[in-house]
Design an enzyme around this catalytic site. Structure first.
Site, PDB file in Angstrom:
ATOM      1  N   LYS A 139      -0.564  -2.627   1.024  1.00 21.98           N
ATOM      2  CA  LYS A 139      -0.351  -3.715   0.075  1.00 21.98           C
ATOM      3  C   LYS A 139       0.309  -4.902   0.776  1.00 21.98           C
ATOM      4  CE  LYS A 139       0.713  -0.703  -3.921  1.00 21.98           C
ATOM      5  NZ  LYS A 139      -0.289  -1.179  -4.892  1.00 21.98           N
ATOM      6  N   ARG A 187      -4.683   8.345  -8.936  1.00 19.79           N
ATOM      7  CA  ARG A 187      -5.686   9.170  -9.613  1.00 19.79           C
ATOM      8  C   ARG A 187      -6.013  10.426  -8.807  1.00 19.79           C
ATOM      9  NH1 ARG A 187      -9.653   4.212  -9.733  1.00 19.79           N
ATOM     10  NH2 ARG A 187      -7.576   3.270  -9.757  1.00 19.79           N
TER      11      ARG A 187
END
Length: 467
Positions: free
Chosen positions: A245, A321
């Site tokens: 990020k 996820r």
């Protein structure tokens, strides 16, 4: 920090809840002309949050007026402020206060809960004084229930607010163990390389590069009745992995375990109220840190999940996820009556609905209606979004069963929810909450920082869902 009401046996001052009329406040007749004249002289008209202290003949304070705005019109629209009475907790002088009147249309339960929420301060690293005004719980309310809800909220806020230096997978496990010890729950934790032996390969893959070992935390509470399983994303920090990020996106990543914090907060409330005895409550938390090292999982890797489905990793920053998938597969093996996942999962959810209205996805219309109705009734709003079947093709890549990060950027919250649903199927009902877990600016009863979302919606919907 512990939420609490003032001792009802102590001396207290009256707090009058005042409606705003067209040109002047609507004062109860028992206040008399002196108070009315004083309010007029102070410019008090009953605007929401406005306060007017009432002086005594000796120069002290004999009470206060608190504005709650005009009488509500029949409407399903939510109020602009969820916890307006929290403003009184912040602004009133120290001491014990009691609600002196009961205006029509004012939600006293929500008001008292908001007062408790306003007492919260995250003071682990810096001394921060909480408000000194304490509320005597109104006689018609159940203080134990309100305190239990506030305690769950406090726990979630504390866990999210704590930086990863003090809230990594080790510390998140200890928080879960402390909750279990408080309420007599059993705990099983699978660590590190044992995750591979126990068939949790995606939890291991995501967390193996971190300094603290990945793990699956499994809490079971004693009880009889329907099965409720809560699964919370416990990514204690998310660098994004090798798809790292930018700094602007990494600053709040201590909150990426907000799903775990929220399911622990809900479990705390259920246990305090003894409601866990009427169900078979289980809490599962895959706790990892998505870090970068020589053994970090890579873009393009194919992972084989607990369920046997293969997953192509097209972005290591879509790791939540992956860990949830293994935990959901385990939970689903018991075919619970209700399976809930909570996660700070997608930026797409924030773009769609903003920070304070989390979407949820549910495969049962009846369950979804109960959750959404309870959320709006109890000032913990959530908004149903669809498991949109035509988008299933978007999560099916060429060389594996599933894609963890479909290209294109469309419908990101939906495709993430569809991905997770592939690891369920035996549960009677499944609902997934894509929460933010953070209050970006201070509001009454909701200080800037970690926030519970969906906990009270679920708490109040569960009796209907599990009946």
């Amino acid at each position: 920090m512990t939420p609490e009401f003032a001792d009802p046996s102590t001396s207290s001052l009256p707090l009058w809840l005042i409606r705003q009329g067209e040109n002047e406040p609507v004062l109860p007749p028992e206040l008399g002309s002196v108070a009315a004249n004083w309010a007029k002289a102070q410019g008090f008209i009953g605007r929401p949050g406005q306060i007017c202290l009432l002086p005594s003949a000796q120069g002290g304070i004999e009470g206060a007026l608190f504005g709650i705005g005009p009488a509500p019109k029949p409407s399903s629209r939510p109020a602009r402020e969820r916890f307006s009475l929290a403003r009184a907790a912040e602004a009133l002088p120290p001491g014990s206060w009691r609600i002196a009147n009961r205006p029509d249309g004012f939600d006293l339960t929500n008001g008292a809960l908001g007062w408790l929420f306003a007492q919260y301060r995250f003071d682990r690293y810096k001394r921060i004084e909480p408000p000194k005004a304490r509320l005597i719980c109104p006689e018609e309310l159940e203080p134990r229930r309100l305190i239990a809800m506030a305690a769950g909220e406090y726990l979630a806020r504390d866990l999210i607010n704590t930086p990863t230096s003090d809230m990594g997978p080790d510390e998140l496990e200890q928080a879960a163990r402390a909750l279990a010890q408080r309420h007599g729950a059993a705990v099983e934790v699978i660590h590190g390389e044992d995750l591979l032996t126990a068939n949790f390969p995606m939890i291991h893959a995501v967390g193996r590069a971190a300094a603290q070992a990945p793990r699956l935390i499994d809490l079971r509470f004693e009880g009889k009745g329907p099965r409720l399983t809560l699964v919370g994303k416990g990514v204690c920090f998310d660098t994004g992995g090798l798809d790292i990020k930018p700094p602007s996106s990494m600053g709040l990543m201590k909150k990426d375990m907000g799903g775990a914090a929220n399911v622990l907060g809900l479990a705390e409330t259920l246990a305090r109220l003894g409601l866990h005895q009427n169900m078979q409550l289980r809490v599962l938390i895959p706790a990892v840190e998505n870090a970068i090292s020589a053994n970090a999982f890579r873009p393009g890797d194919i992972l084989t999940s607990r369920k046997g489905l293969t997953v192509e990793v097209n972005n290591t920053d879509a790791e939540g996820r992956l860990v949830l998938a293994d935990a959901l597969a385990l939970a689903d093996e018991e075919a619970p009556d209700l399976l809930i996942s909570m996660a700070t999962l997608t930026g797409a959810a924030r773009v769609a609905l903003g920070p304070e209205l989390p979407p949820f996805f549910c495969d049962s219309d009846a369950v979804a209606a109960a959750i959404q109705s309870a959320g709006f009734s109890h000032h913990d709003p959530v908004w149903r979004m669809p498991f949109w079947e035509p988008y299933e093709a978007m999560i099916e890549p060429a060389i594996a069963d599933l894609d963890n990060a479909p290209s294109g950027g469309f419908a990101g919250a939906i495709t993430a929810a569809l991905f997770l649903r592939r690891f369920t199927g035996q549960a009677r009902a499944y609902a997934h909450f894509d929460i933010y877990g953070w209050q970006p600016s201070t509001a009454p009863g909701r200080p800037k920082g970690g926030a519970g979302q969906g906990m009270r919606a679920l708490l109040h919907a569960l009796p209907e869902i599990l009946s």
